[in-house]
Design a protein around this motif. Structure first.
Motif, PDB file in Angstrom:
ATOM      1  N   LEU A 199      -5.494  -0.853  -0.584  1.00  0.00           N
ATOM      2  CA  LEU A 199      -5.234  -1.945  -1.517  1.00  0.00           C
ATOM      3  C   LEU A 199      -3.740  -2.204  -1.698  1.00  0.00           C
ATOM      4  CD1 LEU A 199      -6.290  -4.080  -3.432  1.00  0.00           C
ATOM      5  CD2 LEU A 199      -6.381  -2.336  -5.244  1.00  0.00           C
ATOM      6  N   PRO A 200      -2.925  -1.190  -2.113  1.00  0.00           N
ATOM      7  CA  PRO A 200      -1.484  -1.471  -2.243  1.00  0.00           C
ATOM      8  C   PRO A 200      -0.816  -1.746  -0.902  1.00  0.00           C
ATOM      9  CG  PRO A 200      -1.930   0.870  -2.580  1.00  0.00           C
ATOM     10  CD  PRO A 200      -3.255   0.177  -2.556  1.00  0.00           C
ATOM     11  N   LEU A 201      -1.355  -1.158   0.182  1.00  0.00           N
ATOM     12  CA  LEU A 201      -0.782  -1.408   1.507  1.00  0.00           C
ATOM     13  C   LEU A 201      -0.937  -2.879   1.883  1.00  0.00           C
ATOM     14  CD1 LEU A 201      -1.255   0.842   4.637  1.00  0.00           C
ATOM     15  CD2 LEU A 201      -1.327  -1.638   4.812  1.00  0.00           C
ATOM     16  N   ILE A 202      -2.160  -3.385   1.754  1.00  0.00           N
ATOM     17  CA  ILE A 202      -2.416  -4.802   2.063  1.00  0.00           C
ATOM     18  C   ILE A 202      -1.656  -5.706   1.109  1.00  0.00           C
ATOM     19  CG2 ILE A 202      -4.194  -6.590   2.116  1.00  0.00           C
ATOM     20  CD1 ILE A 202      -6.156  -4.419   3.050  1.00  0.00           C
ATOM     21  N   LEU A 203      -1.617  -5.317  -0.170  1.00  0.00           N
ATOM     22  CA  LEU A 203      -0.903  -6.115  -1.165  1.00  0.00           C
ATOM     23  C   LEU A 203       0.589  -6.219  -0.829  1.00  0.00           C
ATOM     24  CD1 LEU A 203      -0.991  -7.674  -3.825  1.00  0.00           C
ATOM     25  CD2 LEU A 203      -0.621  -5.503  -5.023  1.00  0.00           C
ATOM     26  N   SER A 204       1.183  -5.119  -0.390  1.00  0.00           N
ATOM     27  CA  SER A 204       2.611  -5.140  -0.058  1.00  0.00           C
ATOM     28  C   SER A 204       2.872  -6.075   1.123  1.00  0.00           C
ATOM     29  CB  SER A 204       3.112  -3.720   0.259  1.00  0.00           C
ATOM     30  OG  SER A 204       2.514  -3.206   1.434  1.00  0.00           O
ATOM     31  N   ILE A 206       0.975  -8.677   1.994  1.00  0.00           N
ATOM     32  CA  ILE A 206       0.751 -10.044   1.506  1.00  0.00           C
ATOM     33  C   ILE A 206       1.985 -10.547   0.767  1.00  0.00           C
ATOM     34  CG2 ILE A 206      -0.545 -11.423  -0.173  1.00  0.00           C
ATOM     35  CD1 ILE A 206      -3.016  -9.785   0.566  1.00  0.00           C
ATOM     36  N   ILE A 207       2.570  -9.701  -0.080  1.00  0.00           N
ATOM     37  CA  ILE A 207       3.777 -10.091  -0.827  1.00  0.00           C
ATOM     38  C   ILE A 207       4.918 -10.403   0.135  1.00  0.00           C
ATOM     39  CG2 ILE A 207       5.566  -9.255  -2.407  1.00  0.00           C
ATOM     40  CD1 ILE A 207       3.374  -7.693  -3.880  1.00  0.00           C
ATOM     41  N   MET A 208       5.068  -9.573   1.185  1.00  0.00           N
ATOM     42  CA  MET A 208       6.126  -9.805   2.168  1.00  0.00           C
ATOM     43  C   MET A 208       5.988 -11.185   2.793  1.00  0.00           C
ATOM     44  SD  MET A 208       8.292  -7.239   2.463  1.00  0.00           S
ATOM     45  CE  MET A 208       8.932  -7.317   4.137  1.00  0.00           C
ATOM     46  N   TYR A 209       4.769 -11.564   3.162  1.00  0.00           N
ATOM     47  CA  TYR A 209       4.564 -12.850   3.819  1.00  0.00           C
ATOM     48  C   TYR A 209       4.561 -14.004   2.818  1.00  0.00           C
ATOM     49  CZ  TYR A 209       3.768 -10.904   8.419  1.00  0.00           C
ATOM     50  OH  TYR A 209       3.958 -10.297   9.627  1.00  0.00           O
ATOM     51  N   LEU A 210       4.026 -13.754   1.630  1.00  0.00           N
ATOM     52  CA  LEU A 210       3.961 -14.801   0.621  1.00  0.00           C
ATOM     53  C   LEU A 210       5.347 -15.265   0.205  1.00  0.00           C
ATOM     54  CD1 LEU A 210       1.938 -16.409  -1.132  1.00  0.00           C
ATOM     55  CD2 LEU A 210       2.189 -14.623  -2.878  1.00  0.00           C
ATOM     56  N   PHE A 211       6.281 -14.298   0.101  1.00  0.00           N
ATOM     57  CA  PHE A 211       7.641 -14.624  -0.333  1.00  0.00           C
ATOM     58  C   PHE A 211       8.637 -14.632   0.820  1.00  0.00           C
ATOM     59  CE2 PHE A 211       5.545 -13.083  -4.176  1.00  0.00           C
ATOM     60  CZ  PHE A 211       5.946 -14.027  -5.107  1.00  0.00           C
ATOM     61  N   SER A 212       8.124 -14.594   2.049  1.00  0.00           N
ATOM     62  CA  SER A 212       8.987 -14.611   3.247  1.00  0.00           C
ATOM     63  C   SER A 212      10.028 -13.495   3.219  1.00  0.00           C
ATOM     64  CB  SER A 212       9.679 -15.977   3.394  1.00  0.00           C
ATOM     65  OG  SER A 212       8.723 -16.996   3.579  1.00  0.00           O
ATOM     66  N   VAL A 224      10.708  -0.824  -2.511  1.00  0.00           N
ATOM     67  CA  VAL A 224       9.575  -0.026  -2.061  1.00  0.00           C
ATOM     68  C   VAL A 224       8.492  -0.907  -1.439  1.00  0.00           C
ATOM     69  CG1 VAL A 224       8.322  -0.100  -4.251  1.00  0.00           C
ATOM     70  CG2 VAL A 224       8.061   1.882  -2.748  1.00  0.00           C
ATOM     71  N   ILE A 225       8.449  -2.185  -1.804  1.00  0.00           N
ATOM     72  CA  ILE A 225       7.427  -3.081  -1.261  1.00  0.00           C
ATOM     73  C   ILE A 225       7.548  -3.198   0.255  1.00  0.00           C
ATOM     74  CG2 ILE A 225       6.581  -5.466  -1.229  1.00  0.00           C
ATOM     75  CD1 ILE A 225       7.466  -5.692  -4.156  1.00  0.00           C
ATOM     76  N   GLY A 226       8.765  -3.376   0.745  1.00  0.00           N
ATOM     77  CA  GLY A 226       8.978  -3.549   2.175  1.00  0.00           C
ATOM     78  C   GLY A 226       8.673  -2.317   2.992  1.00  0.00           C
ATOM     79  N   HIS A 227       8.701  -1.156   2.351  1.00  0.00           N
ATOM     80  CA  HIS A 227       8.485   0.104   3.072  1.00  0.00           C
ATOM     81  C   HIS A 227       7.148   0.765   2.731  1.00  0.00           C
ATOM     82  CE1 HIS A 227      12.600   0.180   4.665  1.00  0.00           C
ATOM     83  NE2 HIS A 227      12.938  -0.323   3.494  1.00  0.00           N
ATOM     84  N   PRO A 229       3.997   0.140   3.605  1.00  0.00           N
ATOM     85  CA  PRO A 229       3.085   0.477   4.705  1.00  0.00           C
ATOM     86  C   PRO A 229       3.403   1.822   5.349  1.00  0.00           C
ATOM     87  CG  PRO A 229       3.651  -1.836   4.815  1.00  0.00           C
ATOM     88  CD  PRO A 229       4.522  -1.237   3.736  1.00  0.00           C
ATOM     89  N   LEU A 230       4.690   2.115   5.542  1.00  0.00           N
ATOM     90  CA  LEU A 230       5.071   3.385   6.143  1.00  0.00           C
ATOM     91  C   LEU A 230       4.891   4.548   5.171  1.00  0.00           C
ATOM     92  CD1 LEU A 230       6.103   4.830   8.587  1.00  0.00           C
ATOM     93  CD2 LEU A 230       8.444   4.213   7.951  1.00  0.00           C
ATOM     94  N   LEU A 231       5.172   4.315   3.897  1.00  0.00           N
ATOM     95  CA  LEU A 231       4.943   5.339   2.881  1.00  0.00           C
ATOM     96  C   LEU A 231       3.449   5.671   2.780  1.00  0.00           C
ATOM     97  CD1 LEU A 231       7.368   3.869   0.220  1.00  0.00           C
ATOM     98  CD2 LEU A 231       7.646   6.108   1.314  1.00  0.00           C
ATOM     99  N   ALA A 232       2.623   4.639   2.834  1.00  0.00           N
ATOM    100  CA  ALA A 232       1.173   4.856   2.793  1.00  0.00           C
ATOM    101  C   ALA A 232       0.706   5.633   4.011  1.00  0.00           C
ATOM    102  CB  ALA A 232       0.444   3.509   2.707  1.00  0.00           C
ATOM    103  N   LEU A 233       1.300   5.333   5.170  1.00  0.00           N
ATOM    104  CA  LEU A 233       0.946   6.077   6.384  1.00  0.00           C
ATOM    105  C   LEU A 233       1.314   7.546   6.237  1.00  0.00           C
ATOM    106  CD1 LEU A 233      -0.079   5.988   9.328  1.00  0.00           C
ATOM    107  CD2 LEU A 233       2.298   5.639  10.033  1.00  0.00           C
TER     108      LEU A 233
END
Length: 368
Positions: A199-204, A206-212, A224-227, A229-233
């Protein structure tokens, strides 16, 4: 690749490799060309790298570190999450004790490094350049507000402050934001399983693409939003000690990362893909490295001093970087890099020693 987990020694080797990439990149990347696509994207950057390859072959090594070296940060992002997730697997993480522990590990050393910075750039540099006390006063007048903002560890949430004073310090603000949310994330993971991370991975993403990739003029890669996906991994892989990663993952990651050098939409996830490429390429080499080998000893040493080295290398570039830019000669640049690296190592050892005395004697904190 068969992922069998990473032990403490191998993590230290990765830190050594990562910090060497970062320090070399920081010394090389302020030449006029090529820059890097790190926090912001510029489609012309990759063509500047190609231009070096075609027209200035003697500068290829410098250009490679300038363009790609910042991806050493991805090791620290991943292993920060990986190590903490291992520590709190199936264990309640209480927010206040956790944050206190994290701050004790980073804040005293950061404070001391700020004093190093003020002494070196604010006092010594003006005196060496013949500016006298007027130069020192000018430094204080122009920098005190940014220094105070650094103390909050939230400076990357302010436009124009991510790279202020000392560029590499952006990482501390980002990782502190991760510490703020980590107790909630890991407790939810322990309760509901790894599926909750999606959920937070997909949300992060989406936010990246929504706000370019940018909000109010602030690159989300500073945050932390931009990173995430890697933190979740990192959290995910901590609970999967044996995972077979197909080669196709590597090919897909390489394709997306390559496209990310040309197209903005792919760039937004290229940092994550760069890590996958790095870990797939280096995993067997790092985990099977013999402790008697020279490479092992070098990486292990730099891994040990990675934190203080990260804090001091950004401002210790003076005056070596200035001379390198002035001569604009590849051989001289690398010759100047060596004394710069040596001074960084000595300063890191001094910072470690002062920090040890400061935390143990002043706060009576024992090392873990």
């Amino acid at each position: 690749m068969k992922w069998n987990g990473i032990n403490k020694d191998s993590v230290n080797l990765y830190k050594g490799l990562g910090i060497l990439l970062i320090v070399t990149h920081n010394f090389m990347h302020r030449f006029p060309s090529p820059k890097e696509n790190e926090m912001y994207f510029n489609e012309n950057t990759i063509y500047a790298l190609f231009d070096i390859f075609l027209n200035e072959p003697s500068g290829i090594l410098r250009a490679m570190f300038s363009y790609f070296g910042h991806f050493g940060v991805q090791f620290f992002v991943f292993f920060s999450a990986y190590g903490l997730a291992l520590k709190y697997e199936n264990k309640q993480c209480e927010t206040l004790p956790f944050l206190k522990n994290r701050l004790i590990k980073i804040y005293p050393m950061f404070l001391i490094s700020i004093l190093f910075y003020i002494s070196y750039i604010g006092i010594l540099k003006p005196l060496l350049l013949g500016k006298g006390m007027d130069g020192v006063i000018l430094f204080i007048a122009s920098s005190y507000d940014a220094i105070l903002l650094k103390l909050t560890l939230l400076y990357n949430l302010y436009p124009g402050q991510g790279f202020s004073l000392v560029g590499p310090w952006w990482f501390l603000s980002m990782i502190f934001q991760f510490y703020l949310i980590f107790p909630f994330v890991i407790n939810m993971r322990n309760k509901y399983g790894n599926i909750i991370l999606t959920l937070p991975l997909i949300l992060s993403i989406i936010i990246m693409y929504l706000f370019s990739g940018e909000i109010f003029g602030i690159s989300l890669f500073f945050t932390v939003i931009g990173h995430f996906p890697l933190l979740a991994l990192g959290i995910l892989m901590s609970s999967k000690q044996k995972v077979n990663i197909p080669k196709s993952f590597g090919y897909i990651a390489l394709a997306i990362f390559s496209l990310g050098n040309f197209h903005f939409n792919f760039f937004l996830i290229s940092h994550f893909m760069a890590f996958l490429i790095l870990i797939l390429f280096t995993y067997d080499k790092i985990t099977t490295m013999k402790p008697t080998s020279t490479t092992y000893k070098v990486f292990a040493y730099f891994g040990k001093i990675s934190m203080p080295l990260f804090l001091v290398n950004g401002f210790l570039r003076f005056p070596f970087e200035n001379y390198a830019h002035g001569y604009n000669n590849e051989l001289i640049t690398w010759l100047l890099f060596l004394p710069f690296l040596l001074i960084c190592m000595l300063s890191s050892e001094l910072l470690l020693t002062i920090n040890r005395v400061f935390t143990q004697k002043v706060f009576i904190i024992k090392e873990a």
